[in-house]
Design a protein around this motif. Structure first.
Motif, PDB file in Angstrom:
ATOM      1  N   PRO A 187       0.804  -1.228   0.000  1.00  0.00           N
ATOM      2  CA  PRO A 187       0.000   0.000   0.000  1.00  0.00           C
ATOM      3  C   PRO A 187       0.838   1.280   0.000  1.00  0.00           C
ATOM      4  CG  PRO A 187      -0.130  -1.132   2.114  1.00  0.00           C
ATOM      5  CD  PRO A 187       0.541  -2.077   1.173  1.00  0.00           C
ATOM      6  N   VAL A 188       1.967   1.273   0.713  1.00  0.00           N
ATOM      7  CA  VAL A 188       2.774   2.487   0.781  1.00  0.00           C
ATOM      8  C   VAL A 188       3.342   2.831  -0.586  1.00  0.00           C
ATOM      9  CG1 VAL A 188       4.837   3.529   1.806  1.00  0.00           C
ATOM     10  CG2 VAL A 188       3.317   2.153   3.213  1.00  0.00           C
ATOM     11  N   LEU A 189       3.898   1.829  -1.276  1.00  0.00           N
ATOM     12  CA  LEU A 189       4.469   2.074  -2.595  1.00  0.00           C
ATOM     13  C   LEU A 189       3.380   2.441  -3.599  1.00  0.00           C
ATOM     14  CD1 LEU A 189       7.221  -0.698  -2.900  1.00  0.00           C
ATOM     15  CD2 LEU A 189       7.476   1.714  -2.305  1.00  0.00           C
ATOM     16  N   ALA A 190       2.212   1.774  -3.515  1.00  0.00           N
ATOM     17  CA  ALA A 190       1.122   2.087  -4.447  1.00  0.00           C
ATOM     18  C   ALA A 190       0.653   3.525  -4.266  1.00  0.00           C
ATOM     19  CB  ALA A 190      -0.032   1.109  -4.227  1.00  0.00           C
ATOM     20  N   ALA A 191       0.479   3.941  -3.014  1.00  0.00           N
ATOM     21  CA  ALA A 191       0.052   5.317  -2.771  1.00  0.00           C
ATOM     22  C   ALA A 191       1.100   6.308  -3.248  1.00  0.00           C
ATOM     23  CB  ALA A 191      -0.216   5.508  -1.280  1.00  0.00           C
ATOM     24  N   LEU A 192       2.391   5.978  -3.025  1.00  0.00           N
ATOM     25  CA  LEU A 192       3.461   6.865  -3.474  1.00  0.00           C
ATOM     26  C   LEU A 192       3.445   7.009  -4.989  1.00  0.00           C
ATOM     27  CD1 LEU A 192       6.011   8.522  -2.793  1.00  0.00           C
ATOM     28  CD2 LEU A 192       7.326   6.409  -3.037  1.00  0.00           C
ATOM     29  N   LEU A 193       3.294   5.893  -5.700  1.00  0.00           N
ATOM     30  CA  LEU A 193       3.287   5.940  -7.165  1.00  0.00           C
ATOM     31  C   LEU A 193       2.115   6.762  -7.683  1.00  0.00           C
ATOM     32  CD1 LEU A 193       4.317   2.260  -7.968  1.00  0.00           C
ATOM     33  CD2 LEU A 193       5.656   4.322  -8.396  1.00  0.00           C
ATOM     34  N   LEU A 194       0.925   6.587  -7.110  1.00  0.00           N
ATOM     35  CA  LEU A 194      -0.236   7.340  -7.563  1.00  0.00           C
ATOM     36  C   LEU A 194      -0.054   8.844  -7.297  1.00  0.00           C
ATOM     37  CD1 LEU A 194      -3.134   4.973  -6.424  1.00  0.00           C
ATOM     38  CD2 LEU A 194      -2.278   5.344  -8.745  1.00  0.00           C
ATOM     39  N   GLY A 195       0.495   9.163  -6.123  1.00  0.00           N
ATOM     40  CA  GLY A 195       0.711  10.579  -5.832  1.00  0.00           C
ATOM     41  C   GLY A 195       1.756  11.193  -6.749  1.00  0.00           C
ATOM     42  N   LYS A 196       2.868  10.466  -6.978  1.00  0.00           N
ATOM     43  CA  LYS A 196       3.901  10.981  -7.872  1.00  0.00           C
ATOM     44  C   LYS A 196       3.396  11.075  -9.304  1.00  0.00           C
ATOM     45  CE  LYS A 196       7.150  11.541  -4.838  1.00  0.00           C
ATOM     46  NZ  LYS A 196       7.625  12.894  -4.488  1.00  0.00           N
ATOM     47  N   ALA A 197       2.493  10.184  -9.692  1.00  0.00           N
ATOM     48  CA  ALA A 197       1.925  10.254 -11.047  1.00  0.00           C
ATOM     49  C   ALA A 197       1.127  11.531 -11.216  1.00  0.00           C
ATOM     50  CB  ALA A 197       1.052   9.039 -11.297  1.00  0.00           C
ATOM     51  N   ALA A 198       0.368  11.918 -10.183  1.00  0.00           N
ATOM     52  CA  ALA A 198      -0.397  13.158 -10.262  1.00  0.00           C
ATOM     53  C   ALA A 198       0.529  14.362 -10.342  1.00  0.00           C
ATOM     54  CB  ALA A 198      -1.310  13.266  -9.052  1.00  0.00           C
ATOM     55  N   GLN A 199       1.601  14.348  -9.536  1.00  0.00           N
ATOM     56  CA  GLN A 199       2.554  15.452  -9.592  1.00  0.00           C
ATOM     57  C   GLN A 199       3.220  15.533 -10.959  1.00  0.00           C
ATOM     58  OE1 GLN A 199       5.413  15.393  -6.409  1.00  0.00           O
ATOM     59  NE2 GLN A 199       3.881  14.987  -4.859  1.00  0.00           N
ATOM     60  N   ALA A 200       3.650  14.381 -11.480  1.00  0.00           N
ATOM     61  CA  ALA A 200       4.316  14.374 -12.778  1.00  0.00           C
ATOM     62  C   ALA A 200       3.380  14.870 -13.875  1.00  0.00           C
ATOM     63  CB  ALA A 200       4.817  12.964 -13.092  1.00  0.00           C
ATOM     64  N   ASN A 201       2.114  14.472 -13.809  1.00  0.00           N
ATOM     65  CA  ASN A 201       1.158  14.892 -14.832  1.00  0.00           C
ATOM     66  C   ASN A 201       0.996  16.407 -14.835  1.00  0.00           C
ATOM     67  OD1 ASN A 201      -0.969  14.147 -16.843  1.00  0.00           O
ATOM     68  ND2 ASN A 201      -2.268  15.188 -15.317  1.00  0.00           N
ATOM     69  N   GLU A 202       1.020  17.028 -13.628  1.00  0.00           N
ATOM     70  CA  GLU A 202       0.898  18.480 -13.577  1.00  0.00           C
ATOM     71  C   GLU A 202       2.102  19.166 -14.216  1.00  0.00           C
ATOM     72  OE1 GLU A 202      -1.619  20.312 -12.609  1.00  0.00           O
ATOM     73  OE2 GLU A 202      -2.745  18.448 -12.344  1.00  0.00           O
ATOM     74  N   ARG A 203       3.229  18.505 -14.258  1.00  0.00           N
ATOM     75  CA  ARG A 203       4.431  19.080 -14.858  1.00  0.00           C
ATOM     76  C   ARG A 203       4.632  18.627 -16.293  1.00  0.00           C
ATOM     77  NH1 ARG A 203       9.460  18.712 -10.876  1.00  0.00           N
ATOM     78  NH2 ARG A 203      10.279  19.957 -12.607  1.00  0.00           N
ATOM     79  N   GLY A 204       3.631  17.960 -16.833  1.00  0.00           N
ATOM     80  CA  GLY A 204       3.705  17.527 -18.219  1.00  0.00           C
ATOM     81  C   GLY A 204       4.553  16.296 -18.436  1.00  0.00           C
ATOM     82  N   VAL A 205       4.725  15.486 -17.410  1.00  0.00           N
ATOM     83  CA  VAL A 205       5.544  14.271 -17.502  1.00  0.00           C
ATOM     84  C   VAL A 205       4.637  13.076 -17.259  1.00  0.00           C
ATOM     85  CG1 VAL A 205       7.506  12.994 -16.561  1.00  0.00           C
ATOM     86  CG2 VAL A 205       7.608  15.490 -16.715  1.00  0.00           C
ATOM     87  N   GLU A 206       4.777  12.078 -18.086  1.00  0.00           N
ATOM     88  CA  GLU A 206       3.979  10.862 -17.954  1.00  0.00           C
ATOM     89  C   GLU A 206       4.730   9.851 -17.088  1.00  0.00           C
ATOM     90  OE1 GLU A 206       1.958   7.357 -20.744  1.00  0.00           O
ATOM     91  OE2 GLU A 206       3.382   8.802 -21.581  1.00  0.00           O
ATOM     92  N   LEU A 207       4.097   9.381 -16.015  1.00  0.00           N
ATOM     93  CA  LEU A 207       4.683   8.359 -15.149  1.00  0.00           C
ATOM     94  C   LEU A 207       4.127   7.008 -15.561  1.00  0.00           C
ATOM     95  CD1 LEU A 207       6.474   7.747 -12.686  1.00  0.00           C
ATOM     96  CD2 LEU A 207       4.440   7.967 -11.259  1.00  0.00           C
ATOM     97  N   VAL A 208       5.017   6.103 -15.950  1.00  0.00           N
ATOM     98  CA  VAL A 208       4.631   4.802 -16.487  1.00  0.00           C
ATOM     99  C   VAL A 208       5.158   3.721 -15.557  1.00  0.00           C
ATOM    100  CG1 VAL A 208       4.809   3.226 -18.447  1.00  0.00           C
ATOM    101  CG2 VAL A 208       4.670   5.699 -18.828  1.00  0.00           C
ATOM    102  N   LEU A 209       4.307   2.740 -15.247  1.00  0.00           N
ATOM    103  CA  LEU A 209       4.734   1.570 -14.478  1.00  0.00           C
ATOM    104  C   LEU A 209       5.063   0.460 -15.447  1.00  0.00           C
ATOM    105  CD1 LEU A 209       5.104   0.450 -11.601  1.00  0.00           C
ATOM    106  CD2 LEU A 209       2.762  -0.420 -11.750  1.00  0.00           C
ATOM    107  N   ALA A 210       6.303  -0.048 -15.366  1.00  0.00           N
ATOM    108  CA  ALA A 210       6.758  -1.071 -16.305  1.00  0.00           C
ATOM    109  C   ALA A 210       5.888  -2.317 -16.236  1.00  0.00           C
ATOM    110  CB  ALA A 210       8.215  -1.420 -16.009  1.00  0.00           C
ATOM    111  N   GLU A 211       5.797  -3.037 -17.381  1.00  0.00           N
ATOM    112  CA  GLU A 211       4.923  -4.195 -17.476  1.00  0.00           C
ATOM    113  C   GLU A 211       5.361  -5.331 -16.549  1.00  0.00           C
ATOM    114  OE1 GLU A 211       2.145  -4.481 -19.073  1.00  0.00           O
ATOM    115  OE2 GLU A 211       2.229  -2.467 -19.943  1.00  0.00           O
ATOM    116  N   ASP A 212       6.665  -5.450 -16.285  1.00  0.00           N
ATOM    117  CA  ASP A 212       7.149  -6.563 -15.462  1.00  0.00           C
ATOM    118  C   ASP A 212       7.126  -6.242 -13.975  1.00  0.00           C
ATOM    119  OD1 ASP A 212       9.074  -4.636 -15.676  1.00  0.00           O
ATOM    120  OD2 ASP A 212      10.756  -6.030 -15.882  1.00  0.00           O
ATOM    121  N   SER A 213       6.513  -5.126 -13.577  1.00  0.00           N
ATOM    122  CA  SER A 213       6.450  -4.769 -12.154  1.00  0.00           C
ATOM    123  C   SER A 213       5.476  -5.686 -11.431  1.00  0.00           C
ATOM    124  CB  SER A 213       6.002  -3.310 -11.992  1.00  0.00           C
ATOM    125  OG  SER A 213       6.954  -2.433 -12.577  1.00  0.00           O
ATOM    126  N   LEU A 214       5.887  -6.157 -10.259  1.00  0.00           N
ATOM    127  CA  LEU A 214       5.019  -7.026  -9.459  1.00  0.00           C
ATOM    128  C   LEU A 214       5.561  -7.089  -8.035  1.00  0.00           C
ATOM    129  CD1 LEU A 214       2.640  -8.985  -9.241  1.00  0.00           C
ATOM    130  CD2 LEU A 214       4.213 -10.847  -9.853  1.00  0.00           C
TER     131      LEU A 214
END
Length: 566
Positions: free
Chosen positions: A384-411
């Motif tokens: 949960p901690v990593l998932a929440a961090l990734l979602l929050g950083k994705a929102a921040q990156a999107n505001e700066r015009g950067v796309e945050l992508v999670l690799a396909e082999d992540s698990l």
């Protein structure tokens, strides 16, 4: 009436009094010993002197010849007086075997009986005794006079005890003068030494010094700040428990007496400790901590050393990073709320215009776009901690015009990470890597143009392929946790690869450059490694590997259930 409480004498005063008494006792003892020894020596010298005189008279041929004459006193009296005057003794008495005197310093005593013992001399012995005669107490020697082996008379030579005592008194005056001089010199030396001791002890007495030492030790062990004291030669004079912990010194390491260079500290920290000028609130990194260093030289006519205080900044730095993340989340939510309001107005306007189907299609498309990343993150990262961090950083990156992508082999399965792996360290590592990657990706085109670097085609072609992108890989197996962050930025040249993890290294000017240093520190704290290489999109790629060890049975069961469900 209550009398005022008197302050105990200072330690220097107590030592001065003790030393004066001791010196006086020693000098008095030496004087008494010298007096007794001098008296005994004077008596022994007097005995030797009169013995030599008596034996010389008894062995004189003129004395034997005079004894044979009808009137021995006529010849012997002048002779005995000359011997007495020449030797400085009190008397020389020559007598017959019946103890009748032939000579005496007092001529009126000639012909009278000798007062003293003569039995041993009549048996042929020479002996010494102290006897009270006509001249008072005296040390005398009595010896026989032999003529052809027959004892024909006796000789007694002596010196009065008063004369011996007067000689001793003369020596005692010189001895008293020497003793007084020794006492005066000892007192002056003691005063000088104790005056210096009084300055060093600041006039405190023994109880105050003992109490101060107890307070000093209690304070050193109780204070949570690290305290380090260096002498004028940059050797450690004192270090408390917190200082050992902050500098990463083992409890059994003998630090006192060693120089700072021997502690194997990071070079910037060693330089700060050895600096001659004061340092105020400098941030430095050790293997496991961020510490704030303050130094101040101790000056008293000359440089006597340095006082160093160390404060643990690790927790505060982590909290600062979390606060920055929360601030970024807040800004992202504010922007998304504004954007959501615009989209809601659009949907309402389409409904008011009677274009309901278009309104439904517009709202559904927006929901699908927003849900795609959430579903991807939640499905792949169940921590949960990593998932929440990734979602929050994705929102921040999107505001700066950067796309945050999670690799396909992540698990990462739920429960895959052991409790020993601190969640705060995970946030520090992944959060700082993503922040740096977003900075690099968002500024890459301008930076690439300024530096003359080639911009990848995928970033210059418009559309999604040309958008700045950060790719995150989070993968956990039974042995290790792999966190990898790659960006589409300008990358990091080989010449800076060794300096990138050093505190203060940054492309954004002064006051920055702690992020990557904290990443390496957190990885090192958990026994992991950090690697830097070129990413597939031309930017930098950081790879962190953290060992996990043996996972619990519950974690393994959860992984098997995940596979069955898939």
């Amino acid at each position: 009436m209550r009398l005022p409480r008197t302050r105990p004498r200072s330690l220097a005063g107590q030592l001065f009094a003790m030393q004066v008494v001791l010196i006086a006792a020693v000098v008095a003892g030496c004087a008494v010993f010298a007096y007794v020894s001098g008296s005994a020596q004077a008596e022994e010298t007097a005995a030797r002197q009169v013995r030599v005189a008596a034996l010389a008279v008894a062995d004189s041929p003129s004395v034997r010849e005079a004894i044979r004459t009808p009137d021995p006193s006529a010849v012997l009296q002048p002779y005995a007086e000359r011997v007495r005057e020449d030797t400085g003794i009190a008397f020389v008495t020559i007598m017959d075997t019946e103890r009748v005197r032939w000579t005496h310093p007092d001529t009126s005593q000639i012909g009278d009986t000798f007062l003293g013992n003569t039995a041993k001399a009549l048996r042929g012995q020479t002996f010494t005794e102290t006897y009270t005669g006509t001249l008072g107490p005296s040390i005398r020697v009595v010896t026989p006079i032999r003529d052809n082996g027959r004892i024909v008379g006796l000789v007694s030579a002596g010196i009065t005890v008063d004369r011996v005592s007067s000689q001793v008194r003369e020596q005692l005056g010189a001895l008293a003068l020497a003793a007084g001089g020794a006492l005066a010199l000892g007192g002056i030396g003691t005063y000088v030494i104790n005056a210096r001791l009084r300055r060093h002890t600041h006039g405190m007495n023994a109880a105050e010094l003992s109490r101060l030492h107890d307070y000093h030790q209690a304070t050193l062990h109780a204070v949570r700040e690290g305290l380090l004291m260096l002498d004028g030669r940059r050797r450690i004079a004192l270090i408390n428990d917190a200082g050992r912990e902050l500098l990463g010194l083992a409890p059994d390491t003998e630090a006192v007496g060693r120089t700072v260079d021997e502690l194997a500290l990071p070079a910037p920290l060693t330089g700060a400790l050895l600096a001659s000028e004061p340092r105020v609130d400098e941030l430095h990194l050790t293997a496991d901590r961020v510490i704030v260093v303050n130094t101040r030289p101790v000056v008293g006519g000359e440089r006597r050393g340095t006082v160093v205080t160390l404060r643990d900044h690790t927790e505060l730095q982590a909290l600062t990073g979390e606060l920055d993340s929360e601030r970024g989340f807040t800004q992202a939510l504010r922007s998304q709320a504004h954007e959501a309001a615009n989209r809601l107005h659009t949907v309402v306007s389409l409904i008011e215009l009677g274009r309901v189907e278009e309104a439904v299609d517009f709202a559904t498309a927006e929901l699908e776009l927003a849900q795609v990343l959430t579903d991807r993150v939640v499905g792949a990262v169940e921590e949960p901690v990593l998932a929440a961090l990734l979602l929050g950083k994705a929102a921040q990156a999107n505001e700066r015009g950067v796309e945050l992508v999670l690799a396909e082999d992540s698990l990462i399965d739920d429960g895959a990470l052991p409790p020993s792996l601190a969640q705060r360290d995970l946030v520090t590592i992944l959060g700082n890597l993503i922040d740096n990657a977003v900075d690099a990706a968002s500024e890459a085109p301008e930076g690439a143009e300024e530096s003359g670097a080639a911009v990848p085609a995928s970033r210059t072609a418009g559309g999604p392929a040309g958008r700045a992108r950060v790719t995150v890989t989070a993968l956990a197996d039974e042995r290790e946790l792999l966190l990898r962050v790659a960006d589409t930025g300008a990358g990091i040249g080989p010449e800076a690869a060794d300096e990138v993890f050093r505190r203060g290294w940054s492309t954004h000017g002064a006051g920055r450059g702690l992020g990557l240093a904290l990443v390496r520190q957190a990885a090192h704290r958990n026994g992991g490694t950090v690697e830097l290489d070129a990413g597939p999109d031309g930017g930098a790629r950081f790879t962190v590997r953290l060992p996990l060890g043996d996972r619990t049975a519950g974690s393994a069961a959860g992984a098997r259930a995940k596979e069955v469900t898939a």
